[in-house]
Design a protein around this motif. Structure first.
Motif, PDB file in Angstrom:
ATOM      1  N   VAL A 133      50.588  41.068  56.990  1.00 52.45           N
ATOM      2  CA  VAL A 133      50.723  40.558  55.620  1.00 52.45           C
ATOM      3  C   VAL A 133      50.165  39.145  55.557  1.00 52.45           C
ATOM      4  N   HIS A 134      49.185  38.952  54.687  1.00 53.78           N
ATOM      5  CA  HIS A 134      48.620  37.615  54.458  1.00 53.78           C
ATOM      6  C   HIS A 134      48.775  37.312  52.968  1.00 53.78           C
ATOM      7  N   ALA A 135      49.822  36.559  52.639  1.00 54.34           N
ATOM      8  CA  ALA A 135      50.150  36.275  51.243  1.00 54.34           C
ATOM      9  C   ALA A 135      49.377  35.061  50.751  1.00 54.34           C
ATOM     10  N   LEU A 136      48.981  35.114  49.482  1.00 50.80           N
ATOM     11  CA  LEU A 136      48.261  34.006  48.859  1.00 50.80           C
ATOM     12  C   LEU A 136      49.043  33.460  47.680  1.00 50.80           C
ATOM     13  N   ILE A 137      49.363  32.166  47.722  1.00 45.67           N
ATOM     14  CA  ILE A 137      49.913  31.494  46.553  1.00 45.67           C
ATOM     15  C   ILE A 137      48.712  31.089  45.704  1.00 45.67           C
ATOM     16  N   ALA A 138      48.485  31.836  44.625  1.00 46.70           N
ATOM     17  CA  ALA A 138      47.255  31.650  43.864  1.00 46.70           C
ATOM     18  C   ALA A 138      47.440  32.149  42.441  1.00 46.70           C
ATOM     19  N   ASP A 139      46.612  31.628  41.552  1.00 40.38           N
ATOM     20  CA  ASP A 139      46.531  32.105  40.175  1.00 40.38           C
ATOM     21  C   ASP A 139      45.294  32.988  40.086  1.00 40.38           C
ATOM     22  N   PHE A 140      45.510  34.307  40.003  1.00 38.01           N
ATOM     23  CA  PHE A 140      44.375  35.225  40.077  1.00 38.01           C
ATOM     24  C   PHE A 140      43.470  35.140  38.851  1.00 38.01           C
ATOM     25  N   THR A 141      43.924  34.496  37.784  1.00 35.09           N
ATOM     26  CA  THR A 141      43.058  34.360  36.602  1.00 35.09           C
ATOM     27  C   THR A 141      42.037  33.241  36.767  1.00 35.09           C
ATOM     28  N   ALA A 171      37.062  40.284  30.343  1.00 38.48           N
ATOM     29  CA  ALA A 171      35.699  40.428  30.877  1.00 38.48           C
ATOM     30  C   ALA A 171      35.473  39.481  32.049  1.00 38.48           C
ATOM     31  N   VAL A 172      35.914  38.244  31.899  1.00 37.07           N
ATOM     32  CA  VAL A 172      35.764  37.262  32.977  1.00 37.07           C
ATOM     33  C   VAL A 172      36.594  37.686  34.185  1.00 37.07           C
ATOM     34  N   PHE A 173      37.827  38.116  33.934  1.00 39.98           N
ATOM     35  CA  PHE A 173      38.712  38.516  35.027  1.00 39.98           C
ATOM     36  C   PHE A 173      38.135  39.698  35.800  1.00 39.98           C
ATOM     37  N   LEU A 174      37.692  40.737  35.107  1.00 40.41           N
ATOM     38  CA  LEU A 174      37.185  41.926  35.796  1.00 40.41           C
ATOM     39  C   LEU A 174      35.927  41.596  36.607  1.00 40.41           C
ATOM     40  N   LYS A 175      35.087  40.717  36.094  1.00 36.73           N
ATOM     41  CA  LYS A 175      33.916  40.302  36.883  1.00 36.73           C
ATOM     42  C   LYS A 175      34.336  39.526  38.122  1.00 36.73           C
ATOM     43  N   SER A 176      35.402  38.739  37.996  1.00 35.32           N
ATOM     44  CA  SER A 176      35.875  37.998  39.175  1.00 35.32           C
ATOM     45  C   SER A 176      36.446  38.946  40.223  1.00 35.32           C
ATOM     46  N   VAL A 177      37.116  40.014  39.768  1.00 35.22           N
ATOM     47  CA  VAL A 177      37.612  41.023  40.709  1.00 35.22           C
ATOM     48  C   VAL A 177      36.444  41.719  41.398  1.00 35.22           C
ATOM     49  N   ARG A 178      35.446  42.075  40.611  1.00 32.69           N
ATOM     50  CA  ARG A 178      34.272  42.753  41.195  1.00 32.69           C
ATOM     51  C   ARG A 178      33.615  41.885  42.261  1.00 32.69           C
TER      52      ARG A 178
END
Length: 320
Positions: A133-141, A171-178
């Motif tokens: 498990v490698h947890a990330l404290i992050a804001d995924f947006t 749109a921005v979020f999905l591109k960042s996931v891609r």
């Protein structure tokens, strides 16, 4: 015991700075808005857990139904060795995926709450000592950099949280996931579906008033963190269906004309009687729209599963 790593990608004071910026911007504009992420202090998280058990609030049960039924198909389609979960929280629903992924080596939960990540990881590692498990404290947006983990990767974004983003933000979020995915990696996304107005509104305005308390809790957060003098009793909880945009809006409506002082920001915020703060947008989706939005980000919709009542969907899209 398998290793547990915790990486912080947000500055220690990021939450405080973000709250100040969001309140200052949101309450000095017209119409007034606050982002829904500020619901979730300890009390807000407790209230939301209570909401998920209400008879009116179907999304959590519907999504769990799909996960239980379809987890083996998800595993077979993705062959994932790494599972990344955005907004992981307690990781409760994730267990259905973890149990079904025989090749899984790494789990990467992503959340803004260090305490939630630590508690969830501890419970998971007690149950699955071979899991890394490698947890990330992050804001995924805000965009995200993932640790080096083996592929194929499966990114899970559950709970219908995608609906809290406006179309341009999605749109921005999905591109960042891609951008995180190699060809053949996949995104598993939960979306609440368009349905009759009465069912939708009831899910956000329950008879017991739990959602009203959850909505008003954002005012208590601002009082506590910024020294404001909001009285939640001065506001009514409102949930409305916007037919044009096909989303639910949650609002707080001032019962009378009043002024709220926020000393930490050195501002006074006037409200007219009946004036509202929009606190959440929760978009509802149709399959064609989801396919179009995923395609615009370079993701090909391969599977579409709904619960038995057709209320909620899980989509599996592959990076192309």
């Amino acid at each position: 015991m398998s290793p547990f790593l915790l990486t912080r990608t947000l500055p220690e004071d990021a939450t405080d700075a973000d709250l100040r910026a969001d309140v200052l911007h949101g309450l000095t504009r017209t119409p007034k808005v606050l982002p829904p992420k500020w619901f979730y202090d300890a009390r807000g998280s407790e209230l939301f857990e209570e909401i998920t058990r209400l008879p009116e609030y179907y999304p959590t049960r519907a999504e769990r139904e799909i996960l239980i039924a379809r987890a083996p198909e998800i595993a077979a389609a993705t062959r994932a060795r790494t599972l990344v979960e955005l907004g992981s929280g307690s990781s409760e629903k994730t267990r259905h995926l973890l149990d079904a992924l025989p090749a899984l080596e790494s789990y990467v939960p992503v959340d803004v709450s260090e305490s939630a990540l630590t508690a969830a990881a501890s419970a998971l590692l007690d149950e699955r000592p071979a899991l890394s498990v490698h947890a990330l404290i992050a804001d995924f947006t805000r965009g995200l950099a993932l640790p080096g983990t083996p592929g194929p990767r499966l990114v899970a974004f559950l709970g219908g949280t995608i609906g809290n983003l406006l179309p341009d933000e999605r749109a921005v979020f999905l591109k960042s996931v891609r951008s995180l995915l190699a060809p053949g990696d996949a995104l598993l996304m939960g979306t609440d579906l368009v349905k009759d107005e009465a069912t939708l509104v009831a899910a956000y305005d329950d008879a017991q008033g739990v959602t009203a308390a959850f909505n008003k809790n954002v005012l208590s957060v601002i009082d506590r963190e910024l020294g404001a003098d909001f009285d939640p009793g001065d506001f009514d909880h409102v949930a409305v269906w916007d037919r044009e945009h096909e989303w639910i809006e949650m609002r707080l409506r001032a019962r009378t004309a009043l002024t709220v002082k926020i000393p930490e920001l050195d501002i006074a915020v006037p409200f007219e009687a009946g004036e509202e703060i929009r606190t959440e947008v929760s978009a509802k989706f149709r399959q064609d729209g989801v396919r179009r939005e995923l395609g615009g980000a370079g993701l090909d919709l391969r599977e579409w599963w709904t619960d038995g009542a057709g209320r909620f969907a899980l989509s599996l899209a592959v990076a192309v």
